[in-house]
Design a protein around this motif. Sequence first.
Motif, short mmCIF file in Angstrom:
data_model
loop_
_atom_site.label_atom_id
_atom_site.label_comp_id
_atom_site.label_asym_id
_atom_site.label_seq_id
_atom_site.Cartn_x
_atom_site.Cartn_y
_atom_site.Cartn_z
N UNK A 43 0.80 -1.22 0.00
CA UNK A 43 0.00 0.00 0.00
C UNK A 43 0.83 1.27 0.00
N UNK A 44 2.13 1.17 0.28
CA UNK A 44 2.97 2.36 0.34
C UNK A 44 3.47 2.82 -1.01
N UNK A 45 3.33 2.01 -2.04
CA UNK A 45 3.93 2.34 -3.33
C UNK A 45 2.93 2.19 -4.46
N UNK A 46 3.14 2.93 -5.52
CA UNK A 46 2.39 2.81 -6.77
C UNK A 46 3.32 2.45 -7.93
N UNK A 47 4.51 2.00 -7.62
CA UNK A 47 5.44 1.58 -8.65
C UNK A 47 5.07 0.18 -9.11
N UNK A 48 4.68 -0.01 -10.37
CA UNK A 48 4.24 -1.35 -10.81
C UNK A 48 5.34 -2.39 -10.76
N UNK A 53 7.16 -7.37 -8.13
CA UNK A 53 8.14 -8.15 -7.37
C UNK A 53 7.58 -8.62 -6.04
N UNK A 54 6.77 -7.78 -5.38
CA UNK A 54 6.15 -8.20 -4.13
C UNK A 54 5.19 -9.36 -4.38
N UNK A 137 -3.12 1.54 -10.29
CA UNK A 137 -3.90 1.57 -9.05
C UNK A 137 -4.56 0.23 -8.78
N UNK A 138 -5.06 -0.43 -9.83
CA UNK A 138 -5.67 -1.75 -9.65
C UNK A 138 -4.64 -2.80 -9.29
N UNK A 359 8.42 5.49 -18.00
CA UNK A 359 8.71 4.14 -17.55
C UNK A 359 9.11 4.16 -16.08
N UNK A 360 8.50 3.35 -15.24
CA UNK A 360 8.80 3.41 -13.79
C UNK A 360 10.25 3.01 -13.52
N UNK A 361 10.87 3.78 -12.64
CA UNK A 361 12.25 3.49 -12.24
C UNK A 361 12.24 2.58 -11.02
#
Length: 389
Positions: A43-48, A53-54, A137-138, A359-361
Amino acid sequence: MPRLITRVAPLPPDAVTRSAPVLRTTHPWAWWAWALCAGVTASLTLNPLVLALVAVALVTVVLARRDDGLWARSLKFYLLLGAFIIVGRVMVRLFIGGSTTGTVVFRLPEIHLPAWAAGIRLGGPVTAEELVWAATDATRLATILLCVGAANSLANPRTALKSVPAALHDISVAVVITLTVLPQLIASTHRVRRGRRLRGNAVRGLRGLAATLVPVVEDAVEGSMTLASSMEARGYGRTRGQQKVPGHTTVALLAALVSLLLGAFVVLGVPASPVTVLGLAPERWLALFLLAVGVGLGATGLRSAGRRLSVTRYRPAPWGAPENLVCTCGALAVAVGLWLTSPLGYPDQLNPPPLTLTWPALPLPAILLPLLLALPAVLTPRPQRAGGR
């Protein structure tokens, strides 16, 4: 008359002890604590990339440490449910849009709404930024749901029911049964479908669903009634010498509940100010203080109330080094997540701005999150009998 049965040599005194298999599994509430910590981390991150990985770490632990119980078969259902949430969220965003600025992918027929529905748009241009934000978000919601599925797949519900504090024993029965409704339905579905296949009835689709639904519900209800009857017949959970809980214990429990509610409200509903103290906003320090006070008062009150109740127990589940390691891994993952999302870490990379097509880092310290959550797959004992099968 000759003896037809040869005389058997007596067994040594410790033969039964040596041959008896010893079952050692990780405590179910340790798995629930680990899963809750994983949910907080997600819940702490929005990095896909971090969320993916989680999710991989959760699936790895479940596949490595689940046993042969019926509740261990629920992981596939939670994976499908997570995929359905992502697809459904994107489809809703596809037809009910909000922003019209950005890279337009295609256009849908637009339905004009009245003035009182300002801000809501049905159809019209669909931008890539909206789709990416909806999918991200989903994905976070699906990962949090997968944490619950991992706990349901790893934790033995009956052992969890035996290991609750005495003060919470009455309500814990309802809580544990509620948490195990879905695994029970999945196990019933497997049994009913297997029985139909053995009888040569392998109808699929809507016809097969109608023929499976009623036996599944009936089997789940019968299983719950059988469990309740067996618990009542064995005197499970009955108390001896029950005493009245003193007033100061009740006050401590109420204060703990209020403190936890206020701490959760400050975390979720109060925006953080730009001023920081030791890397965190004052509101976050207040939330941590309230949560710590709530946990402390709650533990003290439950311990005081539990001393006045003598609940029957049979072979309580052990809590040792594996359980401490599992909880430590989850707590460290939460601590690393809080540091990464704080101003001292990488807040812009863990929570990128919405409606952007970048692109997410993946910062290097963020790899610690899935590694810490995956460590219980190695640090906990295998859920099998000592000596192998």
